[in-house]
Design a protein around this motif. Sequence first.
Motif, PDB file in Angstrom:
ATOM      1  N   VAL A  38     -20.529   7.678  14.456  1.00  0.00           N
ATOM      2  CA  VAL A  38     -19.874   8.356  15.551  1.00  0.00           C
ATOM      3  C   VAL A  38     -18.595   7.903  15.695  1.00  0.00           C
ATOM      4  CG1 VAL A  38     -20.088   8.957  17.745  1.00  0.00           C
ATOM      5  CG2 VAL A  38     -22.154   9.315  16.470  1.00  0.00           C
ATOM      6  N   ARG A  39     -18.389   6.450  15.874  1.00  0.00           N
ATOM      7  CA  ARG A  39     -17.026   5.834  16.211  1.00  0.00           C
ATOM      8  C   ARG A  39     -16.055   6.375  14.774  1.00  0.00           C
ATOM      9  NH1 ARG A  39     -20.095   1.356  17.866  1.00  0.00           N
ATOM     10  NH2 ARG A  39     -19.688   0.161  16.022  1.00  0.00           N
ATOM     11  N   VAL A  40     -16.482   6.216  13.776  1.00  0.00           N
ATOM     12  CA  VAL A  40     -15.700   6.840  12.717  1.00  0.00           C
ATOM     13  C   VAL A  40     -15.120   8.198  12.746  1.00  0.00           C
ATOM     14  CG1 VAL A  40     -15.762   7.035  10.246  1.00  0.00           C
ATOM     15  CG2 VAL A  40     -16.715   4.919  11.177  1.00  0.00           C
ATOM     16  N   MET A  41     -16.107   8.905  13.098  1.00  0.00           N
ATOM     17  CA  MET A  41     -16.004  10.509  13.134  1.00  0.00           C
ATOM     18  C   MET A  41     -14.980  10.647  14.470  1.00  0.00           C
ATOM     19  SD  MET A  41     -19.237  12.574  12.072  1.00  0.00           S
ATOM     20  CE  MET A  41     -20.435  11.544  13.309  1.00  0.00           C
ATOM     21  N   ARG A  42     -15.031  10.003  15.565  1.00  0.00           N
ATOM     22  CA  ARG A  42     -14.148   9.998  16.542  1.00  0.00           C
ATOM     23  C   ARG A  42     -12.874   9.784  16.235  1.00  0.00           C
ATOM     24  NH1 ARG A  42     -18.186   8.422  21.480  1.00  0.00           N
ATOM     25  NH2 ARG A  42     -19.026  10.570  21.831  1.00  0.00           N
ATOM     26  N   ALA A  43     -12.687   8.449  15.605  1.00  0.00           N
ATOM     27  CA  ALA A  43     -11.379   7.981  15.014  1.00  0.00           C
ATOM     28  C   ALA A  43     -10.666   8.905  14.109  1.00  0.00           C
ATOM     29  CB  ALA A  43     -11.527   6.601  14.572  1.00  0.00           C
ATOM     30  N   THR A  44     -11.448   9.556  13.065  1.00  0.00           N
ATOM     31  CA  THR A  44     -10.906  10.541  12.422  1.00  0.00           C
ATOM     32  C   THR A  44     -10.234  11.699  12.987  1.00  0.00           C
ATOM     33  OG1 THR A  44     -12.399   9.933  10.772  1.00  0.00           O
ATOM     34  CG2 THR A  44     -11.414  11.796  10.324  1.00  0.00           C
ATOM     35  N   LEU A  45     -11.004  12.361  13.980  1.00  0.00           N
ATOM     36  CA  LEU A  45     -10.622  13.303  14.680  1.00  0.00           C
ATOM     37  C   LEU A  45      -9.380  12.952  15.566  1.00  0.00           C
ATOM     38  CD1 LEU A  45     -11.277  16.221  15.752  1.00  0.00           C
ATOM     39  CD2 LEU A  45     -12.495  15.256  17.787  1.00  0.00           C
ATOM     40  N   ALA A  46      -9.452  11.646  16.035  1.00  0.00           N
ATOM     41  CA  ALA A  46      -8.041  11.496  16.771  1.00  0.00           C
ATOM     42  C   ALA A  46      -7.049  11.400  15.739  1.00  0.00           C
ATOM     43  CB  ALA A  46      -8.317   9.926  17.239  1.00  0.00           C
ATOM     44  N   LEU A  47      -7.120  11.094  14.545  1.00  0.00           N
ATOM     45  CA  LEU A  47      -5.826  11.097  13.375  1.00  0.00           C
ATOM     46  C   LEU A  47      -5.587  12.466  13.222  1.00  0.00           C
ATOM     47  CD1 LEU A  47      -7.175   8.234  11.173  1.00  0.00           C
ATOM     48  CD2 LEU A  47      -5.090   7.959  12.804  1.00  0.00           C
ATOM     49  N   CYS A  48      -6.315  13.164  13.357  1.00  0.00           N
ATOM     50  CA  CYS A  48      -6.214  14.604  13.028  1.00  0.00           C
ATOM     51  C   CYS A  48      -5.199  15.214  14.127  1.00  0.00           C
ATOM     52  CB  CYS A  48      -7.485  15.530  12.868  1.00  0.00           C
ATOM     53  SG  CYS A  48      -8.270  14.988  11.211  1.00  0.00           S
ATOM     54  N   TRP A  49      -5.368  15.106  15.295  1.00  0.00           N
ATOM     55  CA  TRP A  49      -4.504  15.522  16.304  1.00  0.00           C
ATOM     56  C   TRP A  49      -3.305  14.718  16.707  1.00  0.00           C
ATOM     57  CZ3 TRP A  49      -6.178  20.127  17.512  1.00  0.00           C
ATOM     58  CH2 TRP A  49      -7.367  20.414  17.576  1.00  0.00           C
ATOM     59  N   ASP A  50      -3.007  13.518  15.973  1.00  0.00           N
ATOM     60  CA  ASP A  50      -1.711  12.989  16.157  1.00  0.00           C
ATOM     61  C   ASP A  50      -0.711  13.350  15.281  1.00  0.00           C
ATOM     62  OD1 ASP A  50      -2.522  11.416  18.174  1.00  0.00           O
ATOM     63  OD2 ASP A  50      -2.847   9.691  16.861  1.00  0.00           O
ATOM     64  N   CYS A  79     -15.845   3.763   2.596  1.00  0.00           N
ATOM     65  CA  CYS A  79     -17.147   3.509   2.203  1.00  0.00           C
ATOM     66  C   CYS A  79     -18.222   4.368   2.535  1.00  0.00           C
ATOM     67  CB  CYS A  79     -17.520   2.082   2.126  1.00  0.00           C
ATOM     68  SG  CYS A  79     -16.574   0.962   1.411  1.00  0.00           S
ATOM     69  N   ASP A  80     -18.068   5.688   3.010  1.00  0.00           N
ATOM     70  CA  ASP A  80     -19.025   6.744   3.235  1.00  0.00           C
ATOM     71  C   ASP A  80     -19.525   6.261   4.715  1.00  0.00           C
ATOM     72  OD1 ASP A  80     -20.316   9.005   3.106  1.00  0.00           O
ATOM     73  OD2 ASP A  80     -21.627   8.233   1.534  1.00  0.00           O
ATOM     74  N   LEU A  81     -20.372   7.199   5.158  1.00  0.00           N
ATOM     75  CA  LEU A  81     -21.068   7.104   6.477  1.00  0.00           C
ATOM     76  C   LEU A  81     -22.607   6.716   6.243  1.00  0.00           C
ATOM     77  CD1 LEU A  81     -19.896  10.385   8.472  1.00  0.00           C
ATOM     78  CD2 LEU A  81     -19.209   7.822   8.592  1.00  0.00           C
ATOM     79  N   VAL A  82     -22.857   6.608   4.888  1.00  0.00           N
ATOM     80  CA  VAL A  82     -24.522   6.419   5.005  1.00  0.00           C
ATOM     81  C   VAL A  82     -24.866   5.020   5.277  1.00  0.00           C
ATOM     82  CG1 VAL A  82     -26.194   6.262   3.202  1.00  0.00           C
ATOM     83  CG2 VAL A  82     -24.573   8.118   3.205  1.00  0.00           C
ATOM     84  N   PRO A  83     -23.990   3.945   4.855  1.00  0.00           N
ATOM     85  CA  PRO A  83     -24.596   2.607   5.339  1.00  0.00           C
ATOM     86  C   PRO A  83     -24.465   2.184   6.729  1.00  0.00           C
ATOM     87  CG  PRO A  83     -22.675   2.280   4.103  1.00  0.00           C
ATOM     88  CD  PRO A  83     -22.793   3.926   4.265  1.00  0.00           C
ATOM     89  N   ARG A  84     -23.900   3.122   7.560  1.00  0.00           N
ATOM     90  CA  ARG A  84     -23.622   2.659   8.738  1.00  0.00           C
ATOM     91  C   ARG A  84     -24.890   3.345  10.117  1.00  0.00           C
ATOM     92  NH1 ARG A  84     -18.888   3.640   6.260  1.00  0.00           N
ATOM     93  NH2 ARG A  84     -16.860   2.402   7.178  1.00  0.00           N
ATOM     94  N   SER A  85     -24.606   2.664  10.986  1.00  0.00           N
ATOM     95  CA  SER A  85     -25.525   3.065  12.057  1.00  0.00           C
ATOM     96  C   SER A  85     -24.989   4.453  12.703  1.00  0.00           C
ATOM     97  CB  SER A  85     -25.868   2.044  13.230  1.00  0.00           C
ATOM     98  OG  SER A  85     -24.638   2.187  13.862  1.00  0.00           O
ATOM     99  N   CYS A  86     -26.078   5.150  13.275  1.00  0.00           N
ATOM    100  CA  CYS A  86     -25.603   6.296  13.824  1.00  0.00           C
ATOM    101  C   CYS A  86     -24.294   6.121  15.016  1.00  0.00           C
ATOM    102  CB  CYS A  86     -26.628   7.006  14.779  1.00  0.00           C
ATOM    103  SG  CYS A  86     -26.340   8.554  15.441  1.00  0.00           S
ATOM    104  N   ASP A  87     -24.267   4.918  15.922  1.00  0.00           N
ATOM    105  CA  ASP A  87     -23.217   4.915  16.563  1.00  0.00           C
ATOM    106  C   ASP A  87     -21.953   4.543  15.883  1.00  0.00           C
ATOM    107  OD1 ASP A  87     -24.692   5.206  18.843  1.00  0.00           O
ATOM    108  OD2 ASP A  87     -25.222   3.064  19.166  1.00  0.00           O
ATOM    109  N   GLU A  88     -22.058   4.004  14.653  1.00  0.00           N
ATOM    110  CA  GLU A  88     -20.940   3.444  13.961  1.00  0.00           C
ATOM    111  C   GLU A  88     -20.362   4.648  13.420  1.00  0.00           C
ATOM    112  OE1 GLU A  88     -21.938  -1.194  12.656  1.00  0.00           O
ATOM    113  OE2 GLU A  88     -22.706   0.500  11.491  1.00  0.00           O
TER     114      GLU A  88
END
Length: 67
Positions: free
Chosen positions: A55-67, A44-53
């Motif tokens: 960032v958590r989504v982007m970090r989780a996405t980055l972690a998936l890219c490295w696995d 559901c996109d990043l727009v409805p999320r807070s900045c902290d949320e």
Amino acid sequence: MRLSEWTRFVAGLVHEHWTAGETWPVLQHVEQAPSWREDVAAACDLVPRSCDEAVRVMRATLALCWD
């Protein structure tokens, strides 16, 4: 579902309340689909999320890219 070879499937499955470890089994299931070229994105996109949320989504996405 059938996709042409030119179509990329974007799975919106990364969520701010899921760790990369919790998301990984879902991604593995998506990757088992025959002949799909898949990408991952935030659910559901990043727009409805807070900045902290977001960032958590982007970090989780980055972690998936490295696995």
